[in-house]
Motif scaffolding. Structure first.
Motif, PDB file in Angstrom:
ATOM      1  N   ILE A   1      47.939 -32.605 -20.251  1.00  0.00           N
ATOM      2  CA  ILE A   1      47.105 -33.600 -19.585  1.00  0.00           C
ATOM      3  C   ILE A   1      47.417 -34.976 -20.170  1.00  0.00           C
ATOM      4  O   ILE A   1      48.026 -35.093 -21.233  1.00  0.00           O
ATOM      5  N   CYS A   2      46.990 -36.006 -19.470  1.00  0.00           N
ATOM      6  CA  CYS A   2      47.097 -37.371 -19.982  1.00  0.00           C
ATOM      7  C   CYS A   2      45.846 -37.693 -20.787  1.00  0.00           C
ATOM      8  O   CYS A   2      44.740 -37.271 -20.433  1.00  0.00           O
TER       9      CYS A   2
ATOM     10  N   PRO B   1      42.274 -40.588 -12.176  1.00  0.00           N
ATOM     11  CA  PRO B   1      43.686 -40.427 -12.528  1.00  0.00           C
ATOM     12  C   PRO B   1      44.544 -41.581 -12.022  1.00  0.00           C
ATOM     13  O   PRO B   1      44.216 -42.216 -11.014  1.00  0.00           O
TER      14      PRO B   1
ATOM     15  N   ARG C   1      46.367 -29.662 -23.625  1.00  0.00           N
ATOM     16  CA  ARG C   1      44.938 -29.808 -23.332  1.00  0.00           C
ATOM     17  C   ARG C   1      44.059 -29.437 -24.523  1.00  0.00           C
ATOM     18  O   ARG C   1      43.060 -30.105 -24.801  1.00  0.00           O
TER      19      ARG C   1
ATOM     20  N   MET D   1      40.482 -38.091 -20.330  1.00  0.00           N
ATOM     21  CA  MET D   1      41.559 -37.166 -19.993  1.00  0.00           C
ATOM     22  C   MET D   1      41.646 -36.982 -18.487  1.00  0.00           C
ATOM     23  O   MET D   1      40.620 -36.983 -17.803  1.00  0.00           O
TER      24      MET D   1
ATOM     25  N   GLU E   1      44.625 -35.489 -15.115  1.00  0.00           N
ATOM     26  CA  GLU E   1      45.880 -34.828 -14.782  1.00  0.00           C
ATOM     27  C   GLU E   1      47.006 -35.855 -14.685  1.00  0.00           C
ATOM     28  O   GLU E   1      46.809 -36.954 -14.164  1.00  0.00           O
TER      29      GLU E   1
END
Length: 207
Positions: free
Chosen positions: A71-72, A85, A148, A159, A161
């Protein structure tokens, strides 16, 4: 017993396992050492290592503990956190950090995926520790693509996607034939497997 793990595997695998092991067998002594992927096979064969959390070299026993996805992550009050996102354009425009265990690498799996789309990002920081990376994200405007479980508690981070498809990874428990049939080691491994069976069931119930 001696266990080897990366810092990510230490947090995601070893710490929950040790907590359960302490409850059941508090007199067992455990040494945790940094993972050295190039020497794992020799360490097992020399009897310097009993268990390893990572990728399985040839001729070793292994069992998948869990599948991980990326994840980002960026700090919770980052200027872009409210619009996540992110689009792929904005994602590529931000300054990124990544982990390179060997050091001095500024290219990773995310860059491979972007390159297939004819895109690239700007990586300005490479560190050797996932745990250090999480702290860097909390204190800077950098963004990173991370496992994650590393940021599952969400403490101070936002956080979302990633805007590009990334392959996940499987975290394995690895051991040598030397301890494969040993009753004591089999019992310890059973605790490891039970711990991750329970954690995976909890993750599924929260999904």
């Amino acid at each position: 017993m001696t266990v080897a793990a990366t810092d990510y595997a230490l947090q995601a695998v070893v710490v929950p396992f040790l907590a359960e092991l302490r409850r059941r067998a508090p007199r067992i002594r455990v040494a945790v050492r940094p993972a050295d992927n190039g020497r794992v096979q020799a360490q097992f064969e020399n009897g310097d290592l009993d268990d390893y959390a990572g990728e399985a070299p040839p001729d070793l026993h292994d069992r998948c503990l869990f599948d991980e996805r990326y994840i980002c992550a960026l700090r919770a009050d980052h200027p872009d956190a409210a619009t996540a996102p992110l689009t792929i354009d904005r994602f590529c425009a931000l300054d990124h950090a990544l982990v390179s265990y060997g050091g001095q690498q500024f290219w990773g799996a995310t860059d491979d995926a972007l390159a297939k789309l004819g895109r690239e990002r700007r990586v300005v920081l490479s560190v050797t520790s996932f745990l250090a990376l999480a702290e860097v994200l909390r204190m800077t405007d950098l963004i990173a693509v991370v496992p994650r479980r590393l940021v599952a508690d969400g403490d101070g981070l936002a956080m979302f996607e990633p805007p590009v498809n990334l392959p996940g990874l499987s975290k394995l428990a690895v051991w040598h034939e030397r301890t494969h049939r040993d009753p004591g080691h089999r019992w310890v491994r059973s605790i490891l497997f039970e711990t991750y069976g329970a954690l995976e069931a909890n993750d599924s119930s929260l999904a």
